[in-house]
Design a protein around this motif. Structure first.
Motif, PDB file in Angstrom:
ATOM      1  N   ARG A   9      35.336  -3.085  -0.838  1.00  0.00           N
ATOM      2  CA  ARG A   9      33.919  -3.014  -0.618  1.00  0.00           C
ATOM      3  C   ARG A   9      33.617  -3.228   0.856  1.00  0.00           C
ATOM      4  NH1 ARG A   9      29.158  -4.412  -3.833  1.00  0.00           N
ATOM      5  NH2 ARG A   9      27.621  -4.952  -2.290  1.00  0.00           N
ATOM      6  N   VAL A  14      27.708 -11.179   9.253  1.00  0.00           N
ATOM      7  CA  VAL A  14      26.607 -11.726  10.036  1.00  0.00           C
ATOM      8  C   VAL A  14      26.789 -11.315  11.491  1.00  0.00           C
ATOM      9  CG1 VAL A  14      25.430 -13.812  10.774  1.00  0.00           C
ATOM     10  CG2 VAL A  14      26.379 -13.653   8.459  1.00  0.00           C
ATOM     11  N   HIS A  45      28.055   5.160  12.123  1.00  0.00           N
ATOM     12  CA  HIS A  45      26.869   4.305  12.116  1.00  0.00           C
ATOM     13  C   HIS A  45      27.090   3.074  11.257  1.00  0.00           C
ATOM     14  CE1 HIS A  45      26.076   6.856   8.513  1.00  0.00           C
ATOM     15  NE2 HIS A  45      25.473   5.770   8.038  1.00  0.00           N
ATOM     16  N   ASP A  47      24.884   0.059   8.655  1.00  0.00           N
ATOM     17  CA  ASP A  47      23.646  -0.316   7.984  1.00  0.00           C
ATOM     18  C   ASP A  47      23.285  -1.727   8.449  1.00  0.00           C
ATOM     19  OD1 ASP A  47      23.462   2.070   6.713  1.00  0.00           O
ATOM     20  OD2 ASP A  47      23.795   1.304   4.693  1.00  0.00           O
ATOM     21  N   ARG A  49      20.735  -4.999   7.784  1.00  0.00           N
ATOM     22  CA  ARG A  49      19.884  -5.578   6.746  1.00  0.00           C
ATOM     23  C   ARG A  49      19.137  -6.791   7.291  1.00  0.00           C
ATOM     24  NH1 ARG A  49      22.642  -7.070   1.101  1.00  0.00           N
ATOM     25  NH2 ARG A  49      23.534  -8.853   2.196  1.00  0.00           N
ATOM     26  N   LEU A  50      17.830  -6.758   7.128  1.00  0.00           N
ATOM     27  CA  LEU A  50      16.984  -7.895   7.502  1.00  0.00           C
ATOM     28  C   LEU A  50      16.549  -8.596   6.217  1.00  0.00           C
ATOM     29  CD1 LEU A  50      14.640  -6.365  10.250  1.00  0.00           C
ATOM     30  CD2 LEU A  50      16.918  -7.352  10.482  1.00  0.00           C
ATOM     31  N   GLN A  59      16.869  -2.516   4.599  1.00  0.00           N
ATOM     32  CA  GLN A  59      18.022  -2.077   5.382  1.00  0.00           C
ATOM     33  C   GLN A  59      17.857  -0.640   5.845  1.00  0.00           C
ATOM     34  OE1 GLN A  59      20.896  -2.722   2.126  1.00  0.00           O
ATOM     35  NE2 GLN A  59      21.767  -0.739   2.623  1.00  0.00           N
ATOM     36  N   ARG A  60      18.380  -0.375   7.052  1.00  0.00           N
ATOM     37  CA  ARG A  60      18.306   0.960   7.654  1.00  0.00           C
ATOM     38  C   ARG A  60      19.629   1.261   8.344  1.00  0.00           C
ATOM     39  NH1 ARG A  60      14.373   0.535   5.126  1.00  0.00           N
ATOM     40  NH2 ARG A  60      12.184   0.810   5.699  1.00  0.00           N
ATOM     41  N   SER A  61      19.866   2.549   8.592  1.00  0.00           N
ATOM     42  CA  SER A  61      21.070   2.978   9.305  1.00  0.00           C
ATOM     43  C   SER A  61      20.805   3.095  10.801  1.00  0.00           C
ATOM     44  CB  SER A  61      21.507   4.344   8.796  1.00  0.00           C
ATOM     45  OG  SER A  61      21.812   4.296   7.420  1.00  0.00           O
ATOM     46  N   VAL A  99      21.246 -10.925  12.018  1.00  0.00           N
ATOM     47  CA  VAL A  99      20.968  -9.899  10.999  1.00  0.00           C
ATOM     48  C   VAL A  99      22.287  -9.728  10.261  1.00  0.00           C
ATOM     49  CG1 VAL A  99      19.203  -8.587  12.232  1.00  0.00           C
ATOM     50  CG2 VAL A  99      21.613  -7.987  12.527  1.00  0.00           C
ATOM     51  N   GLU A 100      22.301  -8.903   9.216  1.00  0.00           N
ATOM     52  CA  GLU A 100      23.571  -8.563   8.594  1.00  0.00           C
ATOM     53  C   GLU A 100      23.852  -7.082   8.854  1.00  0.00           C
ATOM     54  OE1 GLU A 100      24.289 -10.951   4.659  1.00  0.00           O
ATOM     55  OE2 GLU A 100      22.173 -10.444   4.913  1.00  0.00           O
ATOM     56  N   ARG A 102      26.784  -3.853   8.032  1.00  0.00           N
ATOM     57  CA  ARG A 102      28.027  -3.411   7.416  1.00  0.00           C
ATOM     58  C   ARG A 102      28.396  -2.005   7.865  1.00  0.00           C
ATOM     59  NH1 ARG A 102      28.082  -2.035   1.121  1.00  0.00           N
ATOM     60  NH2 ARG A 102      26.121  -0.932   0.883  1.00  0.00           N
ATOM     61  N   ILE A 105      30.404   3.419   9.047  1.00  0.00           N
ATOM     62  CA  ILE A 105      30.168   4.421   8.018  1.00  0.00           C
ATOM     63  C   ILE A 105      30.204   5.816   8.646  1.00  0.00           C
ATOM     64  CG2 ILE A 105      28.505   5.252   6.319  1.00  0.00           C
ATOM     65  CD1 ILE A 105      27.393   2.201   6.596  1.00  0.00           C
ATOM     66  N   GLY A 106      30.786   6.761   7.897  1.00  0.00           N
ATOM     67  CA  GLY A 106      30.770   8.158   8.342  1.00  0.00           C
ATOM     68  C   GLY A 106      32.101   8.557   8.948  1.00  0.00           C
TER      69      GLY A 106
ATOM     70  N   THR B   5      16.499 -13.544   8.775  1.00  0.00           N
ATOM     71  CA  THR B   5      16.184 -13.179  10.152  1.00  0.00           C
ATOM     72  C   THR B   5      14.830 -13.789  10.492  1.00  0.00           C
ATOM     73  OG1 THR B   5      17.378 -11.108   9.872  1.00  0.00           O
ATOM     74  CG2 THR B   5      15.868 -11.237  11.726  1.00  0.00           C
ATOM     75  N   PHE B   8      11.014 -12.200  10.372  1.00  0.00           N
ATOM     76  CA  PHE B   8      10.917 -10.943   9.629  1.00  0.00           C
ATOM     77  C   PHE B   8      10.214 -11.193   8.301  1.00  0.00           C
ATOM     78  CE2 PHE B   8      12.678  -7.899   6.511  1.00  0.00           C
ATOM     79  CZ  PHE B   8      12.121  -6.750   7.049  1.00  0.00           C
ATOM     80  N   GLN B  81      18.035   6.256   2.040  1.00  0.00           N
ATOM     81  CA  GLN B  81      17.009   5.322   1.605  1.00  0.00           C
ATOM     82  C   GLN B  81      15.617   5.839   1.373  1.00  0.00           C
ATOM     83  OE1 GLN B  81      18.326   2.146   4.322  1.00  0.00           O
ATOM     84  NE2 GLN B  81      18.500   1.002   2.429  1.00  0.00           N
ATOM     85  N   GLN B 197      32.090   3.227  -1.011  1.00  0.00           N
ATOM     86  CA  GLN B 197      33.205   2.872  -1.894  1.00  0.00           C
ATOM     87  C   GLN B 197      33.209   1.388  -2.207  1.00  0.00           C
ATOM     88  OE1 GLN B 197      37.142   4.199  -0.675  1.00  0.00           O
ATOM     89  NE2 GLN B 197      36.237   6.203  -0.246  1.00  0.00           N
ATOM     90  N   GLY B 198      33.378   1.065  -3.451  1.00  0.00           N
ATOM     91  CA  GLY B 198      33.493  -0.332  -3.848  1.00  0.00           C
ATOM     92  C   GLY B 198      32.166  -0.981  -4.175  1.00  0.00           C
TER      93      GLY B 198
END
Ligand SMILES: Cc1cc2nc3c(=O)[nH]c(=O)nc-3n(C[C@H](O)[C@H](O)[C@H](O)COP(=O)(O)OP(=O)(O)OC[C@H]3O[C@@H](n4cnc5c(N)ncnc54)[C@H](O)[C@@H]3O)c2cc1C
Lengths: 247, 199
Positions: A9, A14, A45, A47, A49-50, A59-61, A99-100, A102, A105-106, B5, B8, B81, B197-198
């Motif tokens: 996954r 953080v 890119h 993602d 997450r706030l 969350q946005r990319s 922020v977080e 992850r 991607i891509g 955050t 926010f 999204q 994935q996952g």
């Protein structure tokens, strides 16, 4: 297409904001420390997450703006009026705030320094972000692949990375297209990117170039169609579309 | 709960029960694809279903559009999204195209003009869950949105709804398609946020 190895996954990590660089009046580069960052390729890119105090998340990319550099990564965020995430990241968000994140991607819209083919980059507005990561990756790797960037913005004040792009760099040509206002003293009139612009700025098709086009939807559609009209094969054109479209 | 955050507060709240988690509503119809819009001439267009044993059935555009079609209104969800509610389409149910083909396949690889592929369980394409759609909002489907015809599987993220679709390949084994090979989820259920994935 090359496969990107992805195991398990994709973890949320953080990220702490280490530095802010204002690019324009409405866009800023955010430099993060992300302990355990696995590295990435130019063009990928993440993602972001706030989380609000009551647990609500959004969350946005966002494209990675610079090549992999240990636990550091850079994003450039353009404020969208009324935008839930971008208004926070270009406004109250301050050094030290978490922020977080992850990713990466891509595995398609990416440039690898081992690829010797000439590259054409075509950017509309904030679409320059992943393309700048490719320019920086080329420089960091000492690649000799020939690069051309066509960069369309409204006015000179809207350019990101302006000082860095202005520095001459062997093997990189930059063509600017201004749609609303030209730099002081520049000849001509503001215009939009056209088949003629691309005919002049792109590589001949028999050089076997790879083209990366990134920007708002309508921009990407126009540029991709023009490149096809100029005889580029659809397989050589990779696109990434950022913004919504009216239709 | 994730890491907070400071400052926010967010905007969308409590929201619309038709929006899967993490999605926001759009009135636009954003265009997302990996390369240029494909423009396939109607006279050259062909759509085929092949079985794992190599049996093949194919249709010209005229043949496809003269099959019994359905008009349907569905919500669609993109992995980037946005979600769009009550989109109106016309198309032929995938079930009709598979018909009485002799197959033991559990999986399908959808193929597009331009080389794009995506994999799905066959069961997700049957029972009125998926169509080969050729009209949007009462008009022929435009190339930006996958015209002349696209697969439409509204209960999965939209990358599964292959634009410019040219065929469905039935298979006994699950093979990842274009985005699935670069880290996107094998199944892609928006309600379970199966983005990568996952997940
Ligand atoms: C692969 C990928 C890479 C990306 N890379 C970048 C990048 O490098 N840099 C970058 O800046 N962006 C990038 N984006 C775009 C980014 O993900 C966000 O879409 C963008 O920051 C806007 O998010 P937001 O939350 O601020 O706006 P949202 O709240 O999501 O708003 C989206 C749209 O709705 C409109 N809207 C917002 N609020 C309202 C309202 N109250 N009423 C009516 N309309 C409203 C906005 O004008 C906007 O058009 C990328 C997108 C993708 C898919």
């Amino acid at each position: 297409m090359a496969r990107t190895a992805v195991s398990g996954r994709l973890a949320w990590r953080v990220a702490n904001l280490a530095e802010i660089r204002q690019e324009t009046a409405t866009a800023r580069t955010l430099v993060f420390d992300v302990p355990g960052w696995p590295g990435h390729l130019a063009g990928q890119h993440v993602d972001v997450r706030l989380t609000a105090a009551d647990g609500y998340t959004a969350q946005r990319s966002y494209s990675l703006a610079a090549p992999s550099d240990g636990d550091r990564l850079e994003l450039t965020v353009q404020r969208v009026a009324g935008g839930e995430v971008s208004e926070h990241l270009t406004g109250p968000y301050a050094v030290g705030d978490p922020v977080e994140i992850r990713g990466p991607i891509g595995g398609w819209f990416v440039w690898r320094p081992t690829d010797p083919a000439p590259v054409l980059l075509v950017a509309g507005g904030s679409g320059v972000v992943p393309l700048m990561a490719m320019i920086r990756a080329r420089r960091a790797a000492g690649s000799r692949a020939l690069f051309r960037l066509v960069y369309s913005v409204r006015t000179p004040a809207d350019l990101y990375y302006a000082a860095e792009l202005r520095k001459p760099y062997a093997g990189l040509d930059v063509t600017y297209v201004y749609t609303r206002e030209l730099p002081d003293g520049a000849p001509g009139i503001p215009r939009r990117i056209s088949v003629a612009t691309l005919n002049t700025a792109s590589w001949p098709t028999d050089f076997g170039p790879t083209t990366f086009v990134c920007g708002p939807t309508a921009f990407v559609e126009t540029v991709a169609d023009a490149l096809l009209a100029l005889g580029h094969s659809p397989h050589s054109i990779r696109t990434e579309r950022f913004g919504p479209s009216r239709d | 709960m994730g890491v907070i955050t400071p400052g926010f507060t967010g905007r969308a709240r409590g929201g619309n029960p038709r929006l899967p988690p993490g999605q926001y509503l759009t009135e636009d119809f954003p265009v997302l694809s990996a390369g240029p819009t494909q423009r396939v001439h109607l006279d050259k267009w062909e759509f085929a279903v092949t079985t794992e044993k190599g049996e093949k059935r194919s249709w010209s555009f005229r043949e496809l559009t003269s099959l019994p079609s359905e008009k349907f209104t569905v919500d669609i969800h993109c992995v980037t999204q946005w979600s769009k509610l009550d989109t109106r389409w016309r198309g032929v149910p995938v079930e009709t195209l598979i018909g009485d083909l002799d197959t033991e396949a559990d999986y399908v690889l959808a193929h597009s003009y331009g080389g794009y592929t995506t994999n799905l369980p066959l069961a997700d394409l049957l029972d009125g869950q998926a169509w080969i759609a050729y009209e949007y909002n009462g008009k022929p489907l435009t190339p930006e949105h996958g015209g002349p015809a696209r697969l439409l599987v509204p209960h999965l993220y939209l990358w599964k709804s292959a634009k410019w679709v040219r065929g469905l390949e039935l298979a006994t084994k699950d093979e990842p398609g274009f985005w699935e090979s670069s880290g996107y989820h094998d199944y892609g259920d928006p309600w379970r946020e199966q983005r990568y994935q996952g997940d």
